[in-house]
Enzyme design. Structure first.
Site, short mmCIF file in Angstrom:
data_model
loop_
_atom_site.label_atom_id
_atom_site.label_comp_id
_atom_site.label_asym_id
_atom_site.label_seq_id
_atom_site.Cartn_x
_atom_site.Cartn_y
_atom_site.Cartn_z
N CYS A 25 1.18 -1.20 0.53
CA CYS A 25 -0.03 0.11 0.25
C CYS A 25 0.75 1.21 0.27
O CYS A 25 2.16 1.00 0.85
CB CYS A 25 -0.53 -0.09 1.01
N CYS A 45 -0.89 4.21 -6.19
CA CYS A 45 -1.98 3.39 -5.68
C CYS A 45 -2.10 2.11 -5.89
O CYS A 45 -2.24 1.76 -7.44
CB CYS A 45 -3.57 4.28 -5.29
#
Length: 230
Positions: A79, A189
């Site tokens: 992440c 992302c």
């Protein structure tokens, strides 16, 4: 014997599985035993990384400590935004961290780009600004309204919507960055690379997850040294 990789995941779960698939695909093997041992904590209950009042850091640190206790020797975070807490994670585990932000920024530099655009959450973009500057490049970001649209698309992807409308919306936002002068675009992302393909853009697309997977393979197989602290 390769080093054992620990992965902090679940943010979101599908993105973690996508990262693990890339890790497997990028590992040179002739038999099952050639693959890297991976210990993964897929924890969807990590507090929202984009909520200024949430406190994901302590949860991520606890996860990192658990991975170290389970035998991990190197860490990766699947992440981008969670890298805001990278220092805390490294201190809690005592393990070297393969930094996704640094790795993707280097990959953007290697395209020859002088300016890189980032499709990412606000805090992730702030981190990219630091690392992109360290590579001698300028940063291109989305205008405020387009950034809000980006976060809406990410939310839809997290619910499983990877259909044509979401794909086209993400392509349009990437094109905004290119029109603003980005000579490379970083999918900053984990959800972005699920709906955006390099053929969709007029500039190189850097998949941060794929670059992280590639470097994890290299580090765990001893082809490059363990990363040092941030």
């Amino acid at each position: 014997m390769s080093r054992v990789l620990g992965v902090l995941g679940g943010m979101g779960p599908a993105a973690t599985l996508d990262f693990l698939g890339k890790l497997q695909a990028l590992t040179p093997v002739e038999r099952d035993e050639d693959h890297i041992r991976v210990i993964v904590d897929i924890n969807p209950q990590v507090p929202d990384r984009n909520d200024p009042f949430a406190r994901p850091g302590p949860v991520l640190a606890e996860m990192a400590g658990g991975l170290q206790g389970a035998g991990a020797q190197v860490l990766a975070i699947a992440c981008d935004t969670a890298h805001v807490h990278a220092d805390l994670i490294s201190r809690a585990s005592g393990l070297p961290l393969v930094d996704m932000i640094e790795t993707a920024s280097r990959a953007a530099r290697d395209t020859g780009a002088r300016r890189a655009g980032v499709l990412g959450a606000r805090d992730a973009v702030r981190l990219y600004h630091e690392y992109i500057a360290a590579q001698g490049m300028g940063l291109v970001t989305l205008p405020r309204d387009d950034q809000a649209r980006f976060m809406d698309l990410v939310g839809r992807i997290k619910t499983g919507d990877v259909g044509a409308a979401v794909r086209e919306g993400m392509r349009q936002l990437a094109e905004v960055l290119v029109r603003e002068g980005a000579e490379a675009v970083i999918a900053g992302c984990a959800e972005v690379s699920r709906v955006l393909d390099p053929v969709d853009l007029r500039a190189p697309l850097i998949d941060a997850g794929a670059e992280l997977a590639r470097r994890c393979v290299s580090v765990c197989l001893g082809l490059e040294p363990l990363p040092q602290g941030r």
